[in-house]
Design an enzyme around this catalytic site. Structure first.
Site, PDB file in Angstrom:
ATOM      1  N   HIS A   1       5.369  -6.723  -3.435  1.00  0.00           N
ATOM      2  CA  HIS A   1       5.649  -7.654  -2.337  1.00  0.00           C
ATOM      3  C   HIS A   1       4.750  -7.440  -1.118  1.00  0.00           C
ATOM      4  O   HIS A   1       4.813  -8.220  -0.165  1.00  0.00           O
ATOM      5  CB  HIS A   1       7.113  -7.525  -1.901  1.00  0.00           C
ATOM      6  CG  HIS A   1       7.368  -6.276  -1.123  1.00  0.00           C
ATOM      7  ND1 HIS A   1       7.358  -5.022  -1.702  1.00  0.00           N
ATOM      8  CD2 HIS A   1       7.601  -6.086   0.194  1.00  0.00           C
ATOM      9  CE1 HIS A   1       7.586  -4.115  -0.769  1.00  0.00           C
ATOM     10  NE2 HIS A   1       7.741  -4.738   0.392  1.00  0.00           N
TER      11      HIS A   1
ATOM     12  N   HIS B   1       2.625  -8.630   4.070  1.00  0.00           N
ATOM     13  CA  HIS B   1       3.979  -8.487   3.524  1.00  0.00           C
ATOM     14  C   HIS B   1       4.472  -9.873   3.122  1.00  0.00           C
ATOM     15  O   HIS B   1       4.655 -10.731   3.976  1.00  0.00           O
ATOM     16  CB  HIS B   1       4.880  -7.874   4.601  1.00  0.00           C
ATOM     17  CG  HIS B   1       6.192  -7.387   4.103  1.00  0.00           C
ATOM     18  ND1 HIS B   1       7.221  -8.234   3.734  1.00  0.00           N
ATOM     19  CD2 HIS B   1       6.647  -6.132   3.913  1.00  0.00           C
ATOM     20  CE1 HIS B   1       8.257  -7.508   3.350  1.00  0.00           C
ATOM     21  NE2 HIS B   1       7.932  -6.233   3.447  1.00  0.00           N
TER      22      HIS B   1
END
Length: 166
Positions: free
Chosen positions: A71, A86
């Site tokens: 992620h 992110h």
């Protein structure tokens, strides 16, 4: 002297431009719906509410860290700038589902090189938010940071921040 001997005489550019790693809507860091990012606990930056599921490199440098949960990716420029991309908020809990990482730690990257593909609909349905923070994690080592207040951003094309490192 040591830099000349060991750095092969290569002058490191202190100024660097950070481009949008995603296509979508620009979000001010203070408006990211997560206090860790909004209160700049991890550093200065911005967010993007993506309209498509591909992340490209926002800088020229190397891949410093690929999170096992896919992620997030850490990047490092030659001048020492460290950047965290992110994807979404609370996406660590998805444990990699919906993400396809296209690079490995240590890979050299240029602006616009694909890093990660992700299923935007899946993230939308299973995470707190798809808003994706882009954070300078070593903000304290920057001499100056100039953030452009954009509206819509295009991955690999829209310049969002100019940074001068110490």
């Amino acid at each position: 002297m040591f830099k000349k001997l060991f750095g092969k005489g290569k002058e490191v550019q202190k100024d660097i431009a950070i481009y949008a790693p995603l296509t979508g809507e620009y979000v001010k860091i203070e408006d990211i719906p997560d206090p860790v990012f909004a209160q700049k606990m991890m550093g200065e930056g911005f967010g993007i509410n993506p309209t498509e599921g591909e992340v490209v490199s926002p800088i020229a440098g190397r891949v410093d860290n690929v999170f096992p949960t896919k992620h997030a990716i850490g990047l490092k420029a030659d001048n020492g700038l460290e950047l965290l991309v992110h994807i979404g908020l609370d996406t660590v809990q998805l444990d990699g589902e919906g993400f396809e990482v296209l690079v490995s730690s240590g890979d050299e990257v240029n602006v616009g090189d694909p890093l990660v593909r992700f299923n935007l609909e899946f993230i939308n349905n299973n995470a707190k938010s798809v808003i994706s923070p882009i954070i300078i994690t070593n903000t304290d080592q920057a001499a100056s940071i100039n953030i452009y207040d954009e509206n819509a951003v295009i991955k690999g094309e829209t310049k969002v921040i100019d940074v001068t490192m110490n």
